[in-house]
Enzyme design. Structure first.
Site, PDB file in Angstrom:
ATOM      1  N   CYS A 260       0.814  -1.227   0.000  1.00 35.81           N
ATOM      2  CA  CYS A 260       0.000   0.000   0.000  1.00 35.81           C
ATOM      3  C   CYS A 260       0.844   1.274   0.000  1.00 35.81           C
ATOM      4  O   CYS A 260       0.841   2.020  -0.981  1.00 35.81           O
ATOM      5  CB  CYS A 260      -0.944  -0.009   1.195  1.00 35.81           C
ATOM      6  SG  CYS A 260      -2.152  -1.338   1.091  1.00 35.81           S
TER       7      CYS A 260
HETATM    8  N1  LIG Z   1      -2.584  -6.548   1.025  1.00 37.93           N
HETATM    9  C1  LIG Z   1      -3.231  -5.560   1.622  1.00 37.93           C
HETATM   10  O1  LIG Z   1      -3.077  -5.342   2.812  1.00 37.93           O
HETATM   11  C2  LIG Z   1      -4.195  -4.674   0.840  1.00 37.93           C
HETATM   12  C3  LIG Z   1      -5.039  -3.829   1.569  1.00 37.93           C
HETATM   13  C4  LIG Z   1      -5.950  -3.047   0.877  1.00 37.93           C
HETATM   14  C5  LIG Z   1      -5.997  -3.086  -0.509  1.00 37.93           C
HETATM   15  N2  LIG Z   1      -5.149  -3.903  -1.200  1.00 37.93           N
HETATM   16  C6  LIG Z   1      -5.265  -3.914  -2.655  1.00 37.93           C
HETATM   17  O2  LIG Z   1      -5.969  -5.085  -3.044  1.00 37.93           O
HETATM   18  C7  LIG Z   1      -5.467  -5.569  -4.300  1.00 37.93           C
HETATM   19  C8  LIG Z   1      -4.975  -7.006  -4.130  1.00 37.93           C
HETATM   20  O3  LIG Z   1      -3.896  -7.015  -3.213  1.00 37.93           O
HETATM   21  P1  LIG Z   1      -3.406  -8.344  -2.504  1.00 37.93           P
HETATM   22  O4  LIG Z   1      -2.506  -7.910  -1.419  1.00 37.93           O
HETATM   23  O5  LIG Z   1      -4.549  -9.239  -2.183  1.00 37.93           O
HETATM   24  O6  LIG Z   1      -2.560  -8.992  -3.695  1.00 37.93           O
HETATM   25  P2  LIG Z   1      -2.056 -10.498  -3.809  1.00 37.93           P
HETATM   26  O7  LIG Z   1      -0.959 -10.507  -4.776  1.00 37.93           O
HETATM   27  O8  LIG Z   1      -1.865 -11.111  -2.443  1.00 37.93           O
HETATM   28  O9  LIG Z   1      -3.329 -11.273  -4.426  1.00 37.93           O
HETATM   29  C9  LIG Z   1      -3.791 -11.041  -5.710  1.00 37.93           C
HETATM   30  C10 LIG Z   1      -4.058 -12.395  -6.343  1.00 37.93           C
HETATM   31  O10 LIG Z   1      -4.648 -12.168  -7.619  1.00 37.93           O
HETATM   32  C11 LIG Z   1      -4.205 -13.194  -8.486  1.00 37.93           C
HETATM   33  N3  LIG Z   1      -4.477 -12.797  -9.874  1.00 37.93           N
HETATM   34  C12 LIG Z   1      -3.796 -11.945 -10.661  1.00 37.93           C
HETATM   35  N4  LIG Z   1      -4.399 -11.837 -11.864  1.00 37.93           N
HETATM   36  C13 LIG Z   1      -5.486 -12.628 -11.828  1.00 37.93           C
HETATM   37  C14 LIG Z   1      -6.518 -12.942 -12.755  1.00 37.93           C
HETATM   38  N5  LIG Z   1      -6.543 -12.382 -13.967  1.00 37.93           N
HETATM   39  N6  LIG Z   1      -7.461 -13.815 -12.394  1.00 37.93           N
HETATM   40  C15 LIG Z   1      -7.441 -14.397 -11.160  1.00 37.93           C
HETATM   41  N7  LIG Z   1      -6.504 -14.124 -10.231  1.00 37.93           N
HETATM   42  C16 LIG Z   1      -5.543 -13.258 -10.558  1.00 37.93           C
HETATM   43  C17 LIG Z   1      -2.752 -13.370  -8.121  1.00 37.93           C
HETATM   44  O11 LIG Z   1      -2.248 -14.609  -8.544  1.00 37.93           O
HETATM   45  C18 LIG Z   1      -2.805 -13.222  -6.594  1.00 37.93           C
HETATM   46  O12 LIG Z   1      -2.928 -14.467  -5.947  1.00 37.93           O
HETATM   47  C19 LIG Z   1      -4.386  -4.586  -4.713  1.00 37.93           C
HETATM   48  O13 LIG Z   1      -4.963  -3.604  -5.509  1.00 37.93           O
HETATM   49  C20 LIG Z   1      -3.950  -3.979  -3.390  1.00 37.93           C
HETATM   50  O14 LIG Z   1      -3.423  -2.683  -3.559  1.00 37.93           O
HETATM   51  C21 LIG Z   1      -4.254  -4.717  -0.546  1.00 37.93           C
END
Ligand SMILES: NC(=O)c1ccc[n+]([C@@H]2O[C@H](COP(=O)([O-])OP(=O)(O)OC[C@H]3O[C@@H](n4cnc5c(N)ncnc54)[C@H](O)[C@@H]3O)[C@@H](O)[C@H]2O)c1
Length: 419
Positions: A260
């Site tokens: 983030c």
């Molecule tokens: N991690 C946090 O604390 C947090 C908090 C708030 C918001 N976010 C936001 O949420 C979003 C996701 O973050 P995250 O931390 O969960 O990421 P992450 O990498 O842990 O998870 C995302 C998942 O999406 C999968 N993926 C990618 N392309 C795909 C597709 N076309 N179809 C299906 N799956 C697909 C990846 O393989 C991965 O497992 C980002 O935009 C991030 O900025 C994250």
């Protein structure tokens, strides 16, 4: 039964999928990462907030299936997109959101709801996501299907404010879309906050993280000044924090990490620059200061070693912590990686301990992974605490270390200096 398709089973998607199962939905977790899908199918978890027992229990209900095949999601009633939104070459990389929209287009049927949760700059939902969905489905948003945006506020490791208890901002492309988004999240979390457009919802998320990023930069710069002025910054911040209004305590550290703070403010400044042709100066300054912190940590180590007649290039350094935050196993964008790279770049021999980070980051950094013991600590010319995991045994470190740079102000002792 309502079928919920969660696209992306990572730090955001997996907890949401588990919660959706808990409240009674029939849930499909879709991910392109075969390794992750296999682990989940085996009842394992890589997200600290979701224990393997929770995944196993969800599988046992028969209402949670995890797959790499988008066709398994056909016929969904609600789809939530939680794919990554990284920066690439200094620009937002929205390719994962585009891919998700391409995948959902042929699957979506009239009456369905699609929500984007990935963090992104204002305009992404209506300008990018909706047109792809409409083109690939032949359906019209607002008439045939509902689309909205609801930013995720999950804070990994936070037991007080969880996905369920933290108010969730909801928005829709049209008022009726908003009602659908609100109704879905009302069934999942304790409280929703309705806003008038997807752009307000998108911007609100970026503002939250930019606020934190800027304030962390403020105390980081203060820490560097205060030391030069001979004033204890930690005591100063403790004193200021006794004001019961108008002040919020942020703490200095070795830099910012995770998915983030190092990224979200740059999404916003990029969008401002693109649309308005002017820089978002606060973000640029905060980036500058926070990005500088790993070099500051290394400079402090170099200085301390030199006082004892040891050159950094010939020193053995024990780094405590790889994760970007306490008690978490996520090393993405962690300042520890930058610190280690700088240290090894100077010729130092680096060992690193982090019981939470399970992934093998040693392929990207030239450091030995170790566990803390008296011998390892005593062999180091300097120990640097970058992540203040509870699991680090202060007694072992303090009894055996020659010098400790504690960047989190957790420990005290004759050998300890603070940031
Ligand atoms: N991690 C946090 O604390 C947090 C908090 C708030 C918001 N976010 C936001 O949420 C979003 C996701 O973050 P995250 O931390 O969960 O990421 P992450 O990498 O842990 O998870 C995302 C998942 O999406 C999968 N993926 C990618 N392309 C795909 C597709 N076309 N179809 C299906 N799956 C697909 C990846 O393989 C991965 O497992 C980002 O935009 C991030 O900025 C994250």
């Amino acid at each position: 039964m309502t079928r919920v398709l969660v696209v992306g089973q990572g730090y955001v998607g997996l907890p949401l999928a588990m919660r959706a199962v808990e409240v009674g939905y029939d849930v499909i977790g879709l991910d392109v990462d075969e390794g992750r899908v296999k682990r989940l199918r085996d009842g394992d978890s890589f997200v600290e907030d979701v224990t393997p027992a929770v995944v196993a229990a969800a599988l046992a209900t028969g209402r949670y299936r995890v797959t790499t095949d988008p066709d398994d999601g056909a016929g969904f009633d609600v789809a939530v997109v939680t794919v990554p939104t990284p920066m690439r070459d200094g620009r937002p990389d929205l390719s994962y959101i585009e891919d998700a929209a391409h995948v959902l287009g042929p699957l979506v049927r009239p009456g369905a709801l699609v929500v984007l949760e990935s963090t992104t700059y204002p305009g992404t939902t209506d300008e990018l996501f909706v047109p792809i969905l409409e083109r690939h489905s032949g359906l019209t948003v607002g008439r045939d299907i509902a689309v909205g945006y609801s930013p995720e506020r999950i804070d990994p490791g936070n037991r007080t404010h969880t996905l369920t208890t933290t108010p969730k901002i909801v928005s829709g492309i049209t008022p009726s879309c908003l009602d659908r988004v609100d109704a879905f999240y009302t069934s999942v979390v304790a409280a929703t906050v309705r806003v008038g457009s997807t752009r307000v919802a998108e911007l609100s998320k970026l503002v939250e993280n930019t606020f934190r990023h800027v304030n962390v930069a403020l105390v980081n710069e203060l820490a560097m000044f205060a030391r030069d002025l001979g004033i204890d910054v930690w005591e100063t911040l403790d004193a200021a924090a006794t004001k019961p209004f108008g002040f919020m305590r942020f703490t200095p550290g070795p830099g910012v990490g995770g998915h983030c703070l190092p990224i979200d403010p740059s999404y916003l400044s990029w969008a401002v620059e693109q649309r308005l042709g002017r820089p978002f100066r606060f973000v640029e300054l905060a980036n500058d200061i926070n990005d500088h912190m790993p070099s500051y940590v290394v400079a402090r180590l170099e200085h301390a070693l030199r006082r004892r007649g040891v050159e950094l290039g010939a020193a053995r350094i024990l780094v405590l912590g790889l994760a970007y935050k306490r008690n978490a196993g996520d090393a993405r964008e962690s300042p520890a990686l930058a610190v280690i790279e700088l240290l090894t770049g100077c010729g130092a021999e680096v060992a690193v301990a982090d019981p939470h980070v399970v992934e093998d980051v040693t392929t990207t950094i030239a450091a030995r992974r170790v566990t803390i013991d008296a011998e390892e600590v005593a062999a180091a010319d300097a120990v640097v605490l970058l992540t203040d995991h509870d699991a680090f045994d202060a007694d072992v470190v303090l009894a055996n270390a020659r010098y400790v740079l504690d960047t989190r102000h957790r420990w005290s002792g004759d050998a300890v200096e603070h940031l």
